[in-house]
Design a protein around this motif. Sequence first.
Motif, PDB file in Angstrom:
ATOM      1  N   GLY A   1       0.758  -1.232   0.152  1.00  0.00           N
ATOM      2  CA  GLY A   1      -0.040  -0.016   0.112  1.00  0.00           C
ATOM      3  C   GLY A   1       0.953   1.172  -0.050  1.00  0.00           C
ATOM      4  O   GLY A   1       0.729   2.147  -0.654  1.00  0.00           O
ATOM      5  N   VAL A   2       1.892   1.371   0.684  1.00  0.00           N
ATOM      6  CA  VAL A   2       2.929   2.253   0.903  1.00  0.00           C
ATOM      7  C   VAL A   2       3.344   2.881  -0.566  1.00  0.00           C
ATOM      8  O   VAL A   2       3.427   3.928  -0.983  1.00  0.00           O
ATOM      9  CB  VAL A   2       3.868   2.165   1.677  1.00  0.00           C
ATOM     10  N   CYS A   3       3.546   1.723  -1.485  1.00  0.00           N
ATOM     11  CA  CYS A   3       4.199   1.873  -2.706  1.00  0.00           C
ATOM     12  C   CYS A   3       3.341   2.491  -3.620  1.00  0.00           C
ATOM     13  O   CYS A   3       3.344   3.216  -4.466  1.00  0.00           O
ATOM     14  CB  CYS A   3       4.893   0.700  -3.266  1.00  0.00           C
ATOM     15  N   ILE A   4       1.948   1.842  -3.701  1.00  0.00           N
ATOM     16  CA  ILE A   4       0.932   2.359  -4.473  1.00  0.00           C
ATOM     17  C   ILE A   4       0.497   3.777  -4.434  1.00  0.00           C
ATOM     18  O   ILE A   4       0.273   4.656  -5.000  1.00  0.00           O
ATOM     19  CB  ILE A   4      -0.444   1.272  -4.367  1.00  0.00           C
ATOM     20  N   GLU A   5       0.360   4.018  -2.839  1.00  0.00           N
ATOM     21  CA  GLU A   5       0.145   5.223  -2.536  1.00  0.00           C
ATOM     22  C   GLU A   5       1.067   6.332  -2.818  1.00  0.00           C
ATOM     23  O   GLU A   5       0.709   7.525  -2.963  1.00  0.00           O
ATOM     24  CB  GLU A   5      -0.341   5.353  -1.037  1.00  0.00           C
ATOM     25  N   SER A   6       2.078   6.166  -2.969  1.00  0.00           N
ATOM     26  CA  SER A   6       3.317   7.114  -3.370  1.00  0.00           C
ATOM     27  C   SER A   6       3.085   7.464  -4.961  1.00  0.00           C
ATOM     28  O   SER A   6       3.422   8.693  -4.882  1.00  0.00           O
ATOM     29  CB  SER A   6       4.734   6.308  -3.120  1.00  0.00           C
TER      30      SER A   6
ATOM     31  N   THR B   1      -8.747  -3.485  -6.118  1.00  0.00           N
ATOM     32  CA  THR B   1      -8.398  -4.501  -7.337  1.00  0.00           C
ATOM     33  C   THR B   1      -8.637  -3.357  -8.674  1.00  0.00           C
ATOM     34  O   THR B   1      -7.869  -3.480  -9.741  1.00  0.00           O
ATOM     35  CB  THR B   1      -9.343  -5.572  -7.686  1.00  0.00           C
ATOM     36  N   ASN B   2      -9.650  -2.613  -8.834  1.00  0.00           N
ATOM     37  CA  ASN B   2      -9.792  -1.942 -10.095  1.00  0.00           C
ATOM     38  C   ASN B   2      -8.975  -1.036 -10.450  1.00  0.00           C
ATOM     39  O   ASN B   2      -8.401  -0.546 -11.411  1.00  0.00           O
ATOM     40  CB  ASN B   2     -11.290  -0.980  -9.987  1.00  0.00           C
ATOM     41  N   VAL B   3      -8.269  -0.283  -9.074  1.00  0.00           N
ATOM     42  CA  VAL B   3      -7.397   0.942  -9.085  1.00  0.00           C
ATOM     43  C   VAL B   3      -6.046   0.201  -9.385  1.00  0.00           C
ATOM     44  O   VAL B   3      -5.323   0.706 -10.376  1.00  0.00           O
ATOM     45  CB  VAL B   3      -7.296   1.543  -7.790  1.00  0.00           C
ATOM     46  N   ILE B   4      -5.627  -0.934  -8.918  1.00  0.00           N
ATOM     47  CA  ILE B   4      -4.371  -1.552  -9.275  1.00  0.00           C
ATOM     48  C   ILE B   4      -4.524  -1.805 -11.020  1.00  0.00           C
ATOM     49  O   ILE B   4      -3.595  -1.801 -11.598  1.00  0.00           O
ATOM     50  CB  ILE B   4      -4.277  -2.892  -8.649  1.00  0.00           C
ATOM     51  N   ALA B   5      -5.598  -2.525 -11.314  1.00  0.00           N
ATOM     52  CA  ALA B   5      -5.993  -2.837 -12.867  1.00  0.00           C
ATOM     53  C   ALA B   5      -5.619  -1.548 -13.757  1.00  0.00           C
ATOM     54  O   ALA B   5      -4.776  -1.496 -14.718  1.00  0.00           O
ATOM     55  CB  ALA B   5      -6.963  -3.407 -13.148  1.00  0.00           C
TER      56      ALA B   5
END
Length: 215
Positions: free
Chosen positions: A39-44, A129-133
Amino acid sequence: MLFSKPDRNQVIALAGVFQACQLVETLAKTGSVPSDRFGVCIESLFQQNPENTEAVFGNLSNLQLGIESMQELITLQSRNQQPDTLRYVVGVFYLANKLRNKKTMLNVIGERLQQAGRQAEHFGAATHTNVIANLAQVYQDTISTFRYRIQVNGYAGYLQQEAMAQRVRCLLFAGIRAAVLWHQLGGRRRHLIFNRQQLLQQLRLLQQESSQPQH
């Protein structure tokens, strides 16, 4: 000619690179990573105008994995036994360097990250999931168009799953974002080659700081 030495902010950004790449290796080989570190990586990716370098990653304790991974990897004695993480780091820096010279692509990425940020708000989580995609698709449409591709080693059964491949792309995306930040802060390749002792000193200070209670 005197060169500047790596400073605290540069090393924080570097820890972000190493954390993302360490998670790529772990995910590809085991099929899972700690959700908070992921989550830290994605939010960055959504921190486009942070008030300081730490704010990109929330706080220093969120970078503990990256700090530890970086300490371990830059002290490797044998260059013939480079773990995959270090290979991913090299690839991430190469792609970040390519990306910095593509202003149009940077603008496209910035716009689409804003859209993904609104999507994350809608779903209430950056790791939905939708955001990651969506983020993985942004990566494919932009950075994946470069001739150079980072080859990820791992268990084929995991890497052939689309959801897993999307998570890997998102982590590489986060690593590249941190590498671009590092360069913006004055980080240069010579720091990694000639200033390892100073890097380790900064990492020790960050580790002490990150272990302090957060107020």
